[in-house]
Design a protein around this motif. Structure first.
Motif, PDB file in Angstrom:
ATOM      1  N   SER A 248       0.790  -1.234  -0.412  1.00  0.00           N
ATOM      2  CA  SER A 248      -0.090   0.150  -0.309  1.00  0.00           C
ATOM      3  C   SER A 248       0.700   1.555   0.074  1.00  0.00           C
ATOM      4  CB  SER A 248      -0.954   0.098   1.136  1.00  0.00           C
ATOM      5  OG  SER A 248      -1.873   1.189   1.258  1.00  0.00           O
ATOM      6  N   MET A 249       1.787   1.351  -0.995  1.00  0.00           N
ATOM      7  CA  MET A 249       2.732   2.348  -0.909  1.00  0.00           C
ATOM      8  C   MET A 249       2.410   3.332  -2.717  1.00  0.00           C
ATOM      9  SD  MET A 249       6.234   0.383  -0.167  1.00  0.00           S
ATOM     10  CE  MET A 249       7.222   2.310  -1.037  1.00  0.00           C
ATOM     11  N   VAL A 250       1.884   2.733  -3.418  1.00  0.00           N
ATOM     12  CA  VAL A 250       1.866   3.603  -4.173  1.00  0.00           C
ATOM     13  C   VAL A 250       0.059   4.638  -4.940  1.00  0.00           C
ATOM     14  CG1 VAL A 250       2.666   3.584  -6.720  1.00  0.00           C
ATOM     15  CG2 VAL A 250       3.411   1.467  -5.102  1.00  0.00           C
ATOM     16  N   SER A 251       0.897   4.868  -4.975  1.00  0.00           N
ATOM     17  CA  SER A 251      -1.218   5.972  -5.708  1.00  0.00           C
ATOM     18  C   SER A 251      -0.328   6.448  -6.702  1.00  0.00           C
ATOM     19  CB  SER A 251      -1.369   6.729  -4.479  1.00  0.00           C
ATOM     20  OG  SER A 251      -0.773   7.603  -3.991  1.00  0.00           O
ATOM     21  N   PHE A 252      -0.962   7.667  -7.339  1.00  0.00           N
ATOM     22  CA  PHE A 252      -0.094   8.067  -8.833  1.00  0.00           C
ATOM     23  C   PHE A 252      -1.195   9.458  -8.487  1.00  0.00           C
ATOM     24  CE2 PHE A 252       0.674   3.458 -10.388  1.00  0.00           C
ATOM     25  CZ  PHE A 252       1.703   4.399 -10.878  1.00  0.00           C
ATOM     26  N   LEU A 253      -0.604  10.488  -9.028  1.00  0.00           N
ATOM     27  CA  LEU A 253      -0.999  12.016  -9.573  1.00  0.00           C
ATOM     28  C   LEU A 253      -1.046  11.568 -11.503  1.00  0.00           C
ATOM     29  CD1 LEU A 253       1.157  14.126  -7.576  1.00  0.00           C
ATOM     30  CD2 LEU A 253      -0.951  13.226  -7.278  1.00  0.00           C
ATOM     31  N   GLN A 254      -2.152  12.514 -11.777  1.00  0.00           N
ATOM     32  CA  GLN A 254      -2.875  12.786 -13.245  1.00  0.00           C
ATOM     33  C   GLN A 254      -1.263  13.533 -13.956  1.00  0.00           C
ATOM     34  OE1 GLN A 254      -7.078  11.738 -14.271  1.00  0.00           O
ATOM     35  NE2 GLN A 254      -7.274  11.205 -12.159  1.00  0.00           N
ATOM     36  N   LEU A 255      -0.995  13.310 -14.810  1.00  0.00           N
ATOM     37  CA  LEU A 255      -0.277  14.314 -15.556  1.00  0.00           C
ATOM     38  C   LEU A 255      -0.444  14.820 -16.927  1.00  0.00           C
ATOM     39  CD1 LEU A 255       2.062  16.943 -15.540  1.00  0.00           C
ATOM     40  CD2 LEU A 255       3.327  14.988 -16.429  1.00  0.00           C
ATOM     41  N   GLU A 256      -1.223  15.705 -17.322  1.00  0.00           N
ATOM     42  CA  GLU A 256      -0.984  16.436 -19.041  1.00  0.00           C
ATOM     43  C   GLU A 256       0.109  17.536 -18.972  1.00  0.00           C
ATOM     44  OE1 GLU A 256      -4.389  17.923 -22.030  1.00  0.00           O
ATOM     45  OE2 GLU A 256      -5.130  17.313 -20.112  1.00  0.00           O
ATOM     46  N   ALA A 257       1.149  17.207 -19.437  1.00  0.00           N
ATOM     47  CA  ALA A 257       2.090  18.414 -19.726  1.00  0.00           C
ATOM     48  C   ALA A 257       1.491  19.539 -20.765  1.00  0.00           C
ATOM     49  CB  ALA A 257       3.144  17.236 -20.024  1.00  0.00           C
ATOM     50  N   GLN A 258       0.580  19.696 -20.697  1.00  0.00           N
ATOM     51  CA  GLN A 258       0.313  20.724 -21.983  1.00  0.00           C
ATOM     52  C   GLN A 258      -0.888  22.013 -21.453  1.00  0.00           C
ATOM     53  OE1 GLN A 258       0.028  17.348 -23.751  1.00  0.00           O
ATOM     54  NE2 GLN A 258       2.151  17.947 -24.404  1.00  0.00           N
ATOM     55  N   ASN A 259      -0.997  21.085 -19.687  1.00  0.00           N
ATOM     56  CA  ASN A 259      -2.146  21.539 -18.899  1.00  0.00           C
ATOM     57  C   ASN A 259      -1.597  21.916 -17.999  1.00  0.00           C
ATOM     58  OD1 ASN A 259      -4.160  22.312 -17.158  1.00  0.00           O
ATOM     59  ND2 ASN A 259      -5.114  21.372 -18.221  1.00  0.00           N
ATOM     60  N   GLU A 260      -1.141  23.451 -17.986  1.00  0.00           N
ATOM     61  CA  GLU A 260      -0.460  24.299 -17.196  1.00  0.00           C
ATOM     62  C   GLU A 260      -0.591  24.145 -16.083  1.00  0.00           C
ATOM     63  OE1 GLU A 260       0.748  28.927 -16.188  1.00  0.00           O
ATOM     64  OE2 GLU A 260      -0.262  28.941 -17.355  1.00  0.00           O
ATOM     65  N   GLU A 261      -2.511  24.137 -15.708  1.00  0.00           N
ATOM     66  CA  GLU A 261      -2.944  23.893 -13.687  1.00  0.00           C
ATOM     67  C   GLU A 261      -2.423  22.533 -13.778  1.00  0.00           C
ATOM     68  OE1 GLU A 261      -7.102  23.335 -12.431  1.00  0.00           O
ATOM     69  OE2 GLU A 261      -7.278  24.343 -13.929  1.00  0.00           O
ATOM     70  N   SER A 262      -2.779  21.798 -14.858  1.00  0.00           N
ATOM     71  CA  SER A 262      -2.033  19.958 -14.398  1.00  0.00           C
ATOM     72  C   SER A 262      -0.386  19.854 -14.155  1.00  0.00           C
ATOM     73  CB  SER A 262      -1.917  19.485 -15.631  1.00  0.00           C
ATOM     74  OG  SER A 262      -1.317  17.802 -15.453  1.00  0.00           O
ATOM     75  N   VAL A 263       0.640  20.526 -14.792  1.00  0.00           N
ATOM     76  CA  VAL A 263       1.665  20.732 -14.637  1.00  0.00           C
ATOM     77  C   VAL A 263       1.652  22.085 -12.779  1.00  0.00           C
ATOM     78  CG1 VAL A 263       4.008  21.259 -14.912  1.00  0.00           C
ATOM     79  CG2 VAL A 263       2.706  20.710 -16.552  1.00  0.00           C
ATOM     80  N   GLY A 264       1.289  22.338 -12.379  1.00  0.00           N
ATOM     81  CA  GLY A 264       1.561  23.093 -10.841  1.00  0.00           C
ATOM     82  C   GLY A 264       0.955  22.321 -10.392  1.00  0.00           C
ATOM     83  N   SER A 265      -0.459  21.697 -10.291  1.00  0.00           N
ATOM     84  CA  SER A 265      -1.034  20.826  -9.532  1.00  0.00           C
ATOM     85  C   SER A 265       0.363  19.155  -9.159  1.00  0.00           C
ATOM     86  CB  SER A 265      -1.806  19.785  -9.590  1.00  0.00           C
ATOM     87  OG  SER A 265      -2.370  18.894  -9.112  1.00  0.00           O
ATOM     88  N   VAL A 266       0.701  18.816 -10.096  1.00  0.00           N
ATOM     89  CA  VAL A 266       2.105  17.861 -10.125  1.00  0.00           C
ATOM     90  C   VAL A 266       2.778  18.512  -8.870  1.00  0.00           C
ATOM     91  CG1 VAL A 266       3.540  16.478 -10.646  1.00  0.00           C
ATOM     92  CG2 VAL A 266       0.718  16.304 -11.606  1.00  0.00           C
ATOM     93  N   LEU A 267       3.299  20.202  -9.629  1.00  0.00           N
ATOM     94  CA  LEU A 267       4.381  20.369  -8.902  1.00  0.00           C
ATOM     95  C   LEU A 267       4.328  20.844  -7.535  1.00  0.00           C
ATOM     96  CD1 LEU A 267       7.224  21.984  -9.265  1.00  0.00           C
ATOM     97  CD2 LEU A 267       6.075  24.225  -9.341  1.00  0.00           C
ATOM     98  N   SER A 268       2.738  21.382  -6.896  1.00  0.00           N
ATOM     99  CA  SER A 268       2.473  21.555  -5.371  1.00  0.00           C
ATOM    100  C   SER A 268       2.724  20.531  -4.454  1.00  0.00           C
ATOM    101  CB  SER A 268       1.139  22.085  -5.505  1.00  0.00           C
ATOM    102  OG  SER A 268       0.500  20.887  -5.508  1.00  0.00           O
ATOM    103  N   TYR A 269       2.649  18.949  -5.258  1.00  0.00           N
ATOM    104  CA  TYR A 269       2.685  17.794  -4.283  1.00  0.00           C
ATOM    105  C   TYR A 269       4.301  18.119  -4.500  1.00  0.00           C
ATOM    106  CZ  TYR A 269      -2.006  16.034  -4.808  1.00  0.00           C
ATOM    107  OH  TYR A 269      -3.456  15.756  -3.878  1.00  0.00           O
ATOM    108  N   VAL A 270       5.546  18.007  -5.434  1.00  0.00           N
ATOM    109  CA  VAL A 270       6.942  18.003  -5.407  1.00  0.00           C
ATOM    110  C   VAL A 270       7.436  19.005  -4.593  1.00  0.00           C
ATOM    111  CG1 VAL A 270       9.080  18.495  -6.525  1.00  0.00           C
ATOM    112  CG2 VAL A 270       7.661  17.251  -7.894  1.00  0.00           C
TER     113      VAL A 270
END
Length: 298
Positions: A248-270
């Motif tokens: 129970s270690m792995v979970s995923f975020l979803q990324l659409e690299a052309q979507n600025e909001e999606s990139v920003g969401s992933v960056l917030s987790y980082v």
């Protein structure tokens, strides 16, 4: 002084360099400093020229030609050579301040992240236990089209979990290229792949009428189709899924690299994983504007 970085990993074709490009563009748009490090000795094309490129130290092409090695053996040799010359990383990265996000673009050979101890040695040098004192987060990218093939999806998830266990640093797993599956799989169905579990095998589309049955007389038991639908293969997939589910270690975020909001969401987790914002100096408020109350125009 603390530094901050993100390690971009994943199998070949998962979109690592595309993600790095989108991340750099997002940071520039938001006036954040970044430092791009290419650690793939075979990479040739970049949307943004790396600030530091391993090919200035050693390239896979030269190693294969001079040493007579194949791609995988040559890549291992390149990283062993890098570990013998860590000043190549230390000297340019050491002066960077905490305002920078250091982006490490890694190669696509997953054995580097799963069972060869080269990368853990490099991580120790980069992070707070080593010379550079970088608060580092690993991102493991997996192409979203893997969800169409459950066996491939769980194999990719297992490699992500192996990397998490091996590297022992904060980790974010990402399903990339979401635009490729939008018209194929509905949003509700996609949500099931965010947290992998064995129930995904209960309605595997690959399970046709012949799935799990023994090979018919006259058929080649070693053919790909027969192996992929055989009972042993199904049992193996379920065992892998159960292993992943039990940890129970792995979970995923979803990324659409052309979507600025999606990139920003992933960056917030980082940023949360490396505590980037907590280390930033508070900005001084602007001085109060002096008002001349005797001025009739005020």
């Amino acid at each position: 002084m603390s530094k901050f970085g993100v390690l971009v990993m994943g199998p070949a074709g998962s979109g690592k360099t595309t993600f790095c490009t989108a991340l750099i563009q997002y940071l520039r748009n938001n006036k954040r400093s970044c430092f791009y490090v290419n650690l793939d000795p075979a990479a040739e094309e970049f949307a943004y020229e790396p600030d530091l490129d391993i090919k200035d130290l050693i390239s896979l092409e030269d190693v294969m030609e001079d040493m007579g090695l194949g791609p995988n053996g040559g890549l291992v040799y390149c990283f062993e050579f890098l570990l013998e010359n860590l000043d190549f990383l230390t000297e340019p990265l050491d002066p960077l301040t905490e305002e920078y996000l250091i982006i490490f673009d890694m190669p696509g050979q997953i054995e580097l992240y799963t069972h060869i101890p080269i990368l853990p040695t490099l991580i120790k040098h980069l992070t707070r236990t080593g010379a550079l004192n970088i608060s580092l987060c690993a991102t493991y990218l997996l192409e979203s089209t893997f969800v169409i093939d459950r066996a491939k999806y769980f194999a990719g998830t297992l490699s992500a979990m192996s990397a998490m266990i091996m590297l022992e640093i904060p980790h974010v797993n990402i399903l990339t290229k979401m635009d490729l599956v939008k018209g194929t799989i509905g949003k509700r169905e996609l949500k099931r792949f965010i947290d992998p579990d064995t129930t995904l095998l209960d309605d595997d589309p690959a399970d046709g009428p012949a799935a799990g049955k023994d090979t018919a007389e006259g058929e080649d038991p070693a053919s790909r189709d027969n192996v992929m639908r055989g009972s042993s293969f199904k049992l193996l997939n379920r065992a892998v899924a159960q292993l992943i589910d039990s940890f129970s270690m792995v979970s995923f975020l979803q990324l659409e690299a052309q979507n600025e909001e999606s990139v920003g969401s992933v960056l917030s987790y980082v940023d949360d994983a490396i505590q980037f914002h907590e280390a930033q100096e508070p900005k001084e408020p602007k001085d109060e504007i002096e008002v001349d109350w005797e001025d009739p125009n005020v």
